[in-house]
Design a protein around this motif. Structure first.
Motif, short mmCIF file in Angstrom:
data_model
loop_
_atom_site.label_atom_id
_atom_site.label_comp_id
_atom_site.label_asym_id
_atom_site.label_seq_id
_atom_site.Cartn_x
_atom_site.Cartn_y
_atom_site.Cartn_z
N GLY A 153 0.65 -1.05 0.10
CA GLY A 153 -0.12 -0.07 0.09
C GLY A 153 0.88 1.38 0.02
N VAL A 154 2.17 1.15 -0.07
CA VAL A 154 2.98 2.23 -0.22
C VAL A 154 3.51 2.44 -1.55
CG1 VAL A 154 5.38 3.50 0.69
CG2 VAL A 154 3.64 2.19 2.29
N LEU A 155 3.29 3.66 -2.15
CA LEU A 155 3.69 3.93 -3.55
C LEU A 155 5.06 4.51 -3.52
CD1 LEU A 155 2.90 3.67 -6.71
CD2 LEU A 155 1.72 5.91 -6.33
N SER A 156 6.01 4.03 -4.53
CA SER A 156 7.32 4.78 -4.47
C SER A 156 7.69 4.61 -5.94
CB SER A 156 8.19 3.94 -3.72
OG SER A 156 8.30 2.54 -4.26
N GLY A 157 8.65 5.14 -6.41
CA GLY A 157 9.08 4.72 -7.76
C GLY A 157 10.40 5.66 -8.16
N PHE A 158 10.86 5.44 -9.22
CA PHE A 158 12.03 6.21 -9.73
C PHE A 158 12.11 6.44 -11.35
CE2 PHE A 158 13.18 1.83 -10.68
CZ PHE A 158 13.90 1.66 -11.65
N ALA A 159 12.78 7.43 -11.84
CA ALA A 159 12.89 7.89 -13.12
C ALA A 159 14.25 7.49 -13.67
CB ALA A 159 12.51 9.35 -13.31
N ALA A 160 14.34 6.79 -14.82
CA ALA A 160 15.78 6.54 -15.16
C ALA A 160 15.88 7.05 -16.69
CB ALA A 160 15.79 4.92 -15.37
N SER A 161 17.20 7.75 -17.05
CA SER A 161 17.45 8.28 -18.03
C SER A 161 18.87 7.74 -18.55
CB SER A 161 17.59 9.74 -18.11
OG SER A 161 18.71 10.05 -17.38
N ARG A 162 19.54 8.08 -19.66
CA ARG A 162 20.73 7.39 -20.12
C ARG A 162 21.78 8.00 -18.94
NH1 ARG A 162 20.08 9.72 -25.72
NH2 ARG A 162 18.01 9.02 -25.88
N THR A 163 21.44 9.17 -18.41
CA THR A 163 22.67 9.92 -17.79
C THR A 163 22.28 9.63 -16.05
OG1 THR A 163 21.28 12.02 -17.67
CG2 THR A 163 23.01 11.43 -19.29
N GLU A 164 21.02 9.44 -15.72
CA GLU A 164 20.82 9.37 -14.20
C GLU A 164 19.61 8.63 -13.88
OE1 GLU A 164 20.70 13.27 -12.38
OE2 GLU A 164 19.45 14.09 -14.05
N ASP A 165 19.45 8.06 -12.57
CA ASP A 165 18.22 7.40 -11.95
C ASP A 165 17.90 8.24 -10.70
OD1 ASP A 165 18.65 5.54 -14.10
OD2 ASP A 165 19.18 3.96 -12.55
N VAL A 166 16.67 8.55 -10.61
CA VAL A 166 16.46 9.50 -9.58
C VAL A 166 15.17 9.15 -9.18
CG1 VAL A 166 17.47 11.82 -10.56
CG2 VAL A 166 15.06 11.17 -10.93
N PRO A 167 14.97 9.39 -7.80
CA PRO A 167 13.98 8.64 -7.01
C PRO A 167 12.69 9.63 -7.30
CG PRO A 167 15.43 9.76 -5.38
CD PRO A 167 15.82 9.74 -6.73
N LEU A 168 11.66 9.09 -6.97
CA LEU A 168 10.23 10.19 -7.35
C LEU A 168 9.88 10.44 -5.73
CD1 LEU A 168 8.24 8.09 -9.84
CD2 LEU A 168 9.97 10.09 -10.14
N ARG A 169 9.49 11.69 -5.40
CA ARG A 169 9.42 11.92 -4.13
C ARG A 169 7.96 12.52 -3.98
NH1 ARG A 169 13.51 15.29 -5.40
NH2 ARG A 169 12.13 17.36 -4.75
N ASP A 170 7.35 12.45 -2.85
CA ASP A 170 5.98 12.91 -2.48
C ASP A 170 4.87 12.57 -3.54
OD1 ASP A 170 7.03 14.95 -0.62
OD2 ASP A 170 7.81 16.37 -2.38
#
Length: 83
Positions: free
Chosen positions: A8-25
């Motif tokens: 029940g806890v949503l999390s995620g990340f965005a990936a690109s060729r140069t970096e992976d970043v966490p999704l916040r809020d």
């Protein structure tokens, strides 16, 4: 974008060729036919920007927009990929 729902806890990340970043809020609002999802993320390449996303999920499709400070809104679209 990768979204995960763990107990029940949503999390995620965005990936690109140069970096992976966490999704916040991450926030989700659901009505009878679709899910409305909002989050923020910080990118550093090519420049450091704080992005705010506001999208609607309808089946396997995502549409909406993102903002980076005072810059104009950018359209966001996506289709679910099955691993």
């Amino acid at each position: 974008m990768t979204f995960q729902d763990e107990q029940g806890v949503l999390s995620g990340f965005a990936a690109s060729r140069t970096e992976d970043v966490p999704l916040r809020d991450l926030r989700v609002a659901t009505d009878a036919q679709e899910d409305h999802v909002m989050w923020t993320q910080t990118i550093t390449t090519p420049v450091r920007l704080e992005l705010a996303f506001d999208v609607t999920i309808d089946g396997d499709r995502m549409t909406g927009d993102s903002r980076a400070g005072r810059l104009p809104r950018s359209t966001v679209t996506g289709v679910r990929r099955v691993p």
